[in-house]
Structures are given as C-alpha cells and as structure tokens.
Design a protein around this motif. Structure first.
Motif, PDB file in Angstrom:
ATOM      1  N   ASP A   1      34.541  15.704 102.385  1.00 51.95           N
ATOM      2  CA  ASP A   1      35.827  16.372 102.423  1.00 51.95           C
ATOM      3  C   ASP A   1      36.225  16.925 101.054  1.00 51.95           C
ATOM      4  O   ASP A   1      37.229  16.523 100.447  1.00 51.95           O
ATOM      5  CB  ASP A   1      36.914  15.431 102.967  1.00 51.95           C
ATOM      6  CG  ASP A   1      38.148  16.222 103.399  1.00 51.95           C
ATOM      7  OD1 ASP A   1      38.008  17.442 103.622  1.00 51.95           O
ATOM      8  OD2 ASP A   1      39.236  15.625 103.495  1.00 51.95           O
ATOM      9  N   ALA A   2      35.435  17.834 100.570  1.00 52.48           N
ATOM     10  CA  ALA A   2      35.725  18.510  99.310  1.00 52.48           C
ATOM     11  C   ALA A   2      35.757  20.015  99.567  1.00 52.48           C
ATOM     12  O   ALA A   2      35.060  20.488 100.452  1.00 52.48           O
ATOM     13  CB  ALA A   2      34.629  18.205  98.288  1.00 52.48           C
ATOM     14  N   PRO A   3      36.565  20.781  98.832  1.00 52.46           N
ATOM     15  CA  PRO A   3      37.453  20.337  97.754  1.00 52.46           C
ATOM     16  C   PRO A   3      38.659  19.560  98.278  1.00 52.46           C
ATOM     17  O   PRO A   3      38.981  19.613  99.458  1.00 52.46           O
ATOM     18  CB  PRO A   3      37.892  21.657  97.116  1.00 52.46           C
ATOM     19  CG  PRO A   3      37.790  22.677  98.206  1.00 52.46           C
ATOM     20  CD  PRO A   3      36.626  22.235  99.037  1.00 52.46           C
ATOM     21  N   ALA A   4      39.314  18.827  97.371  1.00 55.31           N
ATOM     22  CA  ALA A   4      40.455  18.014  97.758  1.00 55.31           C
ATOM     23  C   ALA A   4      41.494  18.052  96.645  1.00 55.31           C
ATOM     24  O   ALA A   4      41.199  18.480  95.530  1.00 55.31           O
ATOM     25  CB  ALA A   4      39.992  16.582  97.992  1.00 55.31           C
TER      26      ALA A   4
ATOM     27  N   ASP B   1      29.119  21.449 113.308  1.00 54.50           N
ATOM     28  CA  ASP B   1      30.168  20.769 112.544  1.00 54.50           C
ATOM     29  C   ASP B   1      29.942  19.270 112.515  1.00 54.50           C
ATOM     30  O   ASP B   1      30.059  18.623 111.475  1.00 54.50           O
ATOM     31  CB  ASP B   1      31.536  21.060 113.157  1.00 54.50           C
ATOM     32  CG  ASP B   1      31.916  22.516 112.965  1.00 54.50           C
ATOM     33  OD1 ASP B   1      31.266  23.174 112.123  1.00 54.50           O
ATOM     34  OD2 ASP B   1      32.825  22.997 113.668  1.00 54.50           O
TER      35      ASP B   1
ATOM     36  N   ARG C   1      33.364  24.386 102.174  1.00 56.70           N
ATOM     37  CA  ARG C   1      33.745  22.972 102.196  1.00 56.70           C
ATOM     38  C   ARG C   1      32.540  22.083 102.460  1.00 56.70           C
ATOM     39  O   ARG C   1      31.646  22.437 103.214  1.00 56.70           O
ATOM     40  CB  ARG C   1      34.768  22.711 103.313  1.00 56.70           C
ATOM     41  CG  ARG C   1      36.092  23.434 103.160  1.00 56.70           C
ATOM     42  CD  ARG C   1      37.151  22.769 104.040  1.00 56.70           C
ATOM     43  NE  ARG C   1      37.491  21.446 103.550  1.00 56.70           N
ATOM     44  CZ  ARG C   1      38.373  21.223 102.587  1.00 56.70           C
ATOM     45  NH1 ARG C   1      39.004  22.217 102.029  1.00 56.70           N
ATOM     46  NH2 ARG C   1      38.622  19.999 102.195  1.00 56.70           N
ATOM     47  N   ASP C   2      32.562  20.921 101.836  1.00 54.59           N
ATOM     48  CA  ASP C   2      31.670  19.859 102.228  1.00 54.59           C
ATOM     49  C   ASP C   2      32.469  18.982 103.180  1.00 54.59           C
ATOM     50  O   ASP C   2      33.383  18.264 102.763  1.00 54.59           O
ATOM     51  CB  ASP C   2      31.222  19.071 100.992  1.00 54.59           C
ATOM     52  CG  ASP C   2      30.237  17.963 101.362  1.00 54.59           C
ATOM     53  OD1 ASP C   2      30.387  17.368 102.454  1.00 54.59           O
ATOM     54  OD2 ASP C   2      29.339  17.689 100.559  1.00 54.59           O
ATOM     55  N   VAL C   3      32.155  19.091 104.478  1.00 56.43           N
ATOM     56  CA  VAL C   3      32.991  18.394 105.465  1.00 56.43           C
ATOM     57  C   VAL C   3      32.655  16.915 105.539  1.00 56.43           C
ATOM     58  O   VAL C   3      33.400  16.133 106.122  1.00 56.43           O
ATOM     59  CB  VAL C   3      32.862  19.022 106.874  1.00 56.43           C
ATOM     60  CG1 VAL C   3      33.444  20.414 106.884  1.00 56.43           C
ATOM     61  CG2 VAL C   3      31.429  19.031 107.364  1.00 56.43           C
TER      62      VAL C   3
ATOM     63  N   LYS D   1      29.171  16.796 109.310  1.00 53.54           N
ATOM     64  CA  LYS D   1      30.044  15.668 108.964  1.00 53.54           C
ATOM     65  C   LYS D   1      29.223  14.386 108.812  1.00 53.54           C
ATOM     66  O   LYS D   1      29.524  13.540 107.988  1.00 53.54           O
ATOM     67  CB  LYS D   1      31.112  15.502 110.051  1.00 53.54           C
ATOM     68  CG  LYS D   1      32.133  14.424 109.762  1.00 53.54           C
ATOM     69  CD  LYS D   1      33.372  14.668 110.608  1.00 53.54           C
ATOM     70  CE  LYS D   1      34.282  13.471 110.752  1.00 53.54           C
ATOM     71  NZ  LYS D   1      34.738  12.869 109.549  1.00 53.54           N
TER      72      LYS D   1
ATOM     73  N   SER E   1      33.399  27.964 104.874  1.00 52.10           N
ATOM     74  CA  SER E   1      34.606  28.066 104.047  1.00 52.10           C
ATOM     75  C   SER E   1      34.388  27.369 102.708  1.00 52.10           C
ATOM     76  O   SER E   1      35.348  27.036 102.013  1.00 52.10           O
ATOM     77  CB  SER E   1      35.815  27.438 104.737  1.00 52.10           C
ATOM     78  OG  SER E   1      35.668  27.420 106.119  1.00 52.10           O
TER      79      SER E   1
ATOM     80  N   LYS F   1      27.339  23.301 101.979  1.00 51.09           N
ATOM     81  CA  LYS F   1      28.746  23.575 102.261  1.00 51.09           C
ATOM     82  C   LYS F   1      28.837  24.434 103.529  1.00 51.09           C
ATOM     83  O   LYS F   1      27.906  25.169 103.833  1.00 51.09           O
ATOM     84  CB  LYS F   1      29.366  24.376 101.110  1.00 51.09           C
ATOM     85  CG  LYS F   1      29.177  23.762  99.735  1.00 51.09           C
ATOM     86  CD  LYS F   1      30.350  22.889  99.357  1.00 51.09           C
ATOM     87  CE  LYS F   1      30.268  22.415  97.927  1.00 51.09           C
ATOM     88  NZ  LYS F   1      29.188  21.446  97.668  1.00 51.09           N
ATOM     89  N   ASN F   2      29.985  24.367 104.180  1.00 53.70           N
ATOM     90  CA  ASN F   2      30.142  25.205 105.378  1.00 53.70           C
ATOM     91  C   ASN F   2      30.620  26.607 104.977  1.00 53.70           C
ATOM     92  O   ASN F   2      30.728  26.922 103.788  1.00 53.70           O
ATOM     93  CB  ASN F   2      31.055  24.540 106.409  1.00 53.70           C
ATOM     94  CG  ASN F   2      32.524  24.574 106.005  1.00 53.70           C
ATOM     95  OD1 ASN F   2      32.883  25.187 105.000  1.00 53.70           O
ATOM     96  ND2 ASN F   2      33.358  23.936 106.787  1.00 53.70           N
TER      97      ASN F   2
END
Ligand code: ASP
Length: 582
Positions: free
Chosen positions: A563-566, A122, A558-560, A126, A556, A553-554
């Motif tokens: 921080d997307a999606p937003a 993680d 997400r691009d941590v 990030k 889920s 992306k992870n």
C-alpha cells in the motif's frame, strides 16, 4: 536438517531410500482409506501417500487435517507408484510417509496457486508472494536472473566494470519528471532519484574507468502508459575512446550473445537503418521487421488526378496486406472503424482489392483506372490476392497512423511470432525535437548527445534538421536500447544548453559539475542503456514487463501489496520541514 532432497528431485533411482522433504501442500485427495498430498517447492512437486494399511491412524488423522498451502516437512520411503504420471518428472515415484511435521499452517489462499489460476490481476498483486509460488511467475523471475547473469558475465569478460552510482542526486528539468526526496538535514532542499545515471557514467569516463556498466534502477515520474513502471531497470553502459561504430559493434555483440545463449537463436548481423529511412518505410522509429508490409509512397502515382483528398495531402502512402483481398466488405468497414478510433485518428482509408485475375477493384474507381491502380500495386509491392490500404494527410501524422494499422494487421495475421527475433539499429536520430507546448526545442535523446560533426553549423539555421550521433537498438518493434556519442568539451556543451533555452547561469547551476569536469581532460566517449525489463520480456516471448518484475506497481503507480505511496505522520513531516496544504 529440514530436507534431504527437494520436491523436484526424486526418481526411480531413489527407490526404497528414506528421505526428508519440505514444502507447501498444493492439494490433497482423501479417498478415506488413502490420502495423497502433492507437496510443492521451487523445484517441483512430489506426491506423498498415506494409506490405512501402512500408516498409523494417528498419522492418517494428521494428514487429513492438512489444508492448502500448509508448510510441512515429511520423512518417508520412496516407493514406485502404481499409476504413474508421465507428465511429471517425479511421476514414477511417491513417498510413503512415516513422519509428518506441520511447520506452519496457512489460511485458505485467496486464489488457486496453480499454473492457471482463478485470481484476477488485482488480487494476485495484493498477494504477490502467493503469486510468486506459481510456476509461471517464478519461472519468469528465474528467467530474468538468467538474463542478468548472462549480461554480467559477458560484459565482465569484455573488460567492463560494474560501478554503482548514487540514487540520491540532484533534480534537473530536462527529460521526464523527477521523483524527489526531501532532505531532513538540509532544510528546504531535495534530492531527486535518477532517471538514469547519465552524468555519472560520463564522469566515470572522465575518471578513466574506460568501460563501465551497471544493472541499475531508474525512476521517472511519468503518467503511466500501459505497461510502464515508475521504477525500472536499465543495463547502463559507457565506453571511452570510441566512435559510434565501436559502440554498435560492442552492444550488437552483447545482444547477439543473449539471444543465442537464452533462446538458442543465431540472429546474424543486425541491419542498420537511418531514422529517416525507418520513418519512410515503416512510419516508426522502432520498426518491427519480422514481416514486410513496407510503406509505398504514392504521391507520384496518385496525385494530380481528380481525387482532391489526395491532391491536397502532404503524403499519400499505402501498404499491401498479404491475402487481404479475402476480407469481406464488412471486414474492411471494421478496419476503417478501427483506424478512425481516437487512438489512431485517421479520417478514412482508401483500399484496393488485388484480384486473382490481375484486375483491381478500389474504393476510388471513379478517379483511377486499372493502370493507375497497377502502379499503386507496384509501389506498395502488392501481389494478386492482397489488399492495398492507403492513407493520406499530414506526413508525420499519416505515417504514425499507417504504422499503427500495419502493426495491428500483422498481429491479426499472426506475423508477429514471439519465437522470431529481428533486431536492428536505427541511426542518425534528429538532435532536437520541437515541443509544441513549451514552443522550444528539446533534446530528442538528451542534452549530452553530440551533433554530427559536419552539422554543427546547421544548428544556427535549421536546428530541426541536425542529426545526432544517436542510435537505438530495436527488437521486434520495441526499442530495447538507446544511446549516443557524447559531447566532451565545455564549449559545445554550453552551446547545446543555449539552443535548449538555458541561460548560461542555469546551465552552470544545473550541469556546471559536468561542464567543469570536461575541462580536465575528458576523453571522447559514448554509451547506451538497455531497458532490462522489456528485454527480458521479449526474450521470454511475452509482452508484459510486469510479469517479469517481482513486485511491480499497478497502472496508477501503486504497490497494492504494501500500500504505497502512503501518507506520513506529522512528526516525520516536521522533521523534513514539510507542510502539507491539502
Ligand atoms: N541515459 C540514456 C537513457 O536512459 C541512455 C544513454 O544515452 O546511454 O536513455
């Protein structure tokens, strides 16, 4: 000029030269009277030295203040090291620094930027830009570039033209779920991001482009299984005036070339196997043929005895595990627990020990004698010292379960060697696949795939049995490519949509543009698409595609890092004519 050389370049032959290099401070060692700094850039690491006798006290102080990941530029003289490091290409030399400029300072990085880092997944995601500074990640990206370039060069030499197709297209209900993009200028209407450029590449064939390829992003809004990305890259290809063999030969050529160029391995001619054969022998349409352990179907030799479990089963099937007779009772019990896990879902397993003296000992000795078991050994190809594992039940289910067991055992036995490449073509896929949920047939590949010529009639009576001109390229148990010969006339395409449960109006509304185009002299055509991310990972001898994507992306989606999606703000929503009702 920021630098005269890179940090990976200097050798003994550069001794006494004055050079300027720039990079990041990997680490420094301060012995009081001497300070060493490892300076890193993409090309390597060069050691810097500051020492009381030869360095001004002002410069010593400056060097002492350097922190990890500071960006610096130094000028100095290349000198021979007193203690050389044979493990580094630059290990014979160091730079006696005369000037030091801090180009930028750095916060203490959240994990160590070294080959073996202390950063968890993680954290590394990030701060992916810091992760990319590490050799393993950077090397993977450079490796990916190498593969992409080899693909481009090869296909371009063979006369393929790279054409870009649009990313803002129309949503269709076929296949996976689309990602959609609201249109500001067309109230209430949406674009979709392409799951593949399928219809466009067919239109390019109708446009006479003849040989097309594109290294292209595709998007599928699927529930993410392990190591799937919502956006991924395909090597997408299409050719006109071809039959299936032309496509197989062309892209066997490409794959052969890649494995040779990138890995230095000549894999020879690719075996070709029908879908039915793959399912029968390996229980899997993407068999890993780096090792044997082929299925032996045991109905004939195991049924009609007193063992009811087998008598009532649609399929009794086994594999021989090389050396498996050495497993203890406990090992085998654990194996049975493993196949009973919900992910595999088998009810139980019958096993036969093949002893070194030629006798057999099975878990069903009550029902089968030595002669029976010898027959099982023959059918599964078991030798002395092996263990035969037998499952039974519904044909499709049991094949999937035994395939899972085969792969797991091969992994444990070290038979899945990443340095060995075993490609093959799987041919003659079924055209349609029954979907329990919607209670209708779906196109197994996609609705533009042509049925085998002589089987169109069969569509009316046994649609599930119809085979398609569809093929997959499989490498080491992974589907790395898949494609088909397409339908290229309006009537067949309309009939296909009909079988798939479209009304003529729906078909026209969604794919009218393609069916119309077929009426203007569509040539016979076909193609294939390779998953580049997976291909690169396999050629790189690794399992996870994420490691070969710069900004993945992870799990889920997400691009941590960004921080997307937003959420988007009210004004933007209004412009897009969207109302959220959360
Ligand atoms: N468009 C197909 C896919 O993405 C490949 C092909 O048929 O060429 O799987």
């Amino acid at each position: 000029m920021y630098r005269s050389h890179t940090c990976g370049e200097l050798r003994q032959s550069n001794l006494n030269k004055t050079v300027t290099i720039a990079g990041w401070v990997q680490k420094s060692r301060d012995k009081g009277f001497m300070i060493w700094v490892d300076l890193r850039d993409r090309y390597g690491i060069t050691q810097l030295i500051f020492d009381e006798e030869r360095t001004s006290s002002e410069l010593m102080a400056k060097a002492r203040n350097l922190g990890r990941e500071f960006v610096i530029q130094v000028t100095g003289t290349v000198i021979e090291r007193t203690s050389k490091n044979p493990n580094m290409p630059t290990g014979d030399i160091e730079i006696l620094v005369s000037e030091l400029k801090v180009l930028n300072s750095s916060l203490v990085p959240p994990f160590t930027i070294e080959d073996k880092t202390d950063g968890g997944d993680d954290l590394r995601m990030k701060y992916r830009y810091l992760d990319i500074r590490r050799n393993p990640v950077r090397n993977n990206l450079v490796f990916r570039h190498k593969v992409s370039m080899a693909v481009r060069n090869y296909l371009s030499k063979k006369g393929f033209v790279e054409v870009e197709t649009p990313y803002l297209i129309k949503s269709t209900p076929e296949g996976a779920r689309d990602f959609v993009v609201p249109s500001r200028m067309n109230e209430g209407q949406f674009y979709a991001l392409p799951q593949s450029p399928q219809t466009f590449k067919q239109l390019l064939m109708i446009g006479g482009m003849d040989k097309y390829f594109q290294i292209v992003k595709c998007f599928r809004d699927e529930d993410l299984r392990a190591d799937r990305q919502p956006e991924f890259t395909q090597i997408d290809c299409e050719m006109a005036f071809v039959e299936q063999d032309d496509i197989l030969n062309a892209f066997e050529g490409l794959t052969h070339h890649l494995i040779k160029e990138i890995n230095g391995v000549d894999v020879g001619e690719f075996p070709r196997m029908t879908f039915d054969e793959a399912m029968k022998k390996y229980g899997n349409d993407k068999p890993d043929i780096r090792f044997g352990m082929e299925f032996g179907e045991l109905n004939e030799v195991a049924q009609n005895k007193d063992f009811n479990v087998f008598n009532t089963a649609e399929l009794v099937v086994g594999i021989a595990v090389p050396g498996g007779n050495s497993y203890s009772r406990k090992d085998i019990d654990k194996l049975i627990d493993w196949i009973r896990r919900p992910q595999v879902g088998a009810l139980g397993m019958v096993y036969v020990r093949c002893n070194d003296d030629g006798t057999f000992k099975s878990s069903v000795d009550k029902f089968y004698d030595q002669e029976d078991l010898a027959n099982w050994a023959k059918v599964t190809g078991a030798a002395k010292g092996d263990l035969i594992c037998v499952l039974s039940g519904d044909k499709d289910k049991v094949r999937t379960q035994l395939s899972a067991l085969r792969m797991e055992l091969a992994e444990r036995l070290g038979l899945r060697d990443p340095k060995v490449f075993a490609p093959l073509w799987v041919l003659d896929f079924p055209l349609l696949e029954w979907d329990e949920e919607s209670e209708r047939y779906h196109a197994m590949h996609h609705p533009f795939t042509s049925p085998k010529k002589d089987q169109i009639e069969l569509l009316k009576t046994n649609p599930g049995d119809v085979k398609a001109n569809a093929y997959d390229l499989v490498l080491n148990g992974n589907e790395i490519g898949g494609g088909s010969i397409r339908i290229h006339d309006r009537e067949t395409q309309a009939m296909m949509f009909d079988y798939l449960g479209f009304t003529p109006e729906e078909a026209q509304a969604q794919f009218g543009f393609l069916m119309d185009a077929f009426q203007y002299g569509a040539p016979p055509h076909g193609g294939i698409a390779f998953g580049l991310d997976r291909l690169v990972a396999i050629l790189g001898g690794q399992e996870t595609i994420r490691d070969f994507i710069a900004f993945p992306k992870n799990n889920s989606g997400r691009d941590v890092m960004i921080d997307a999606p937003a959420t988007i703000d009210e004004t933007q929503l209004n412009e897009l004519h969207l109302k959220l009702d959360l």
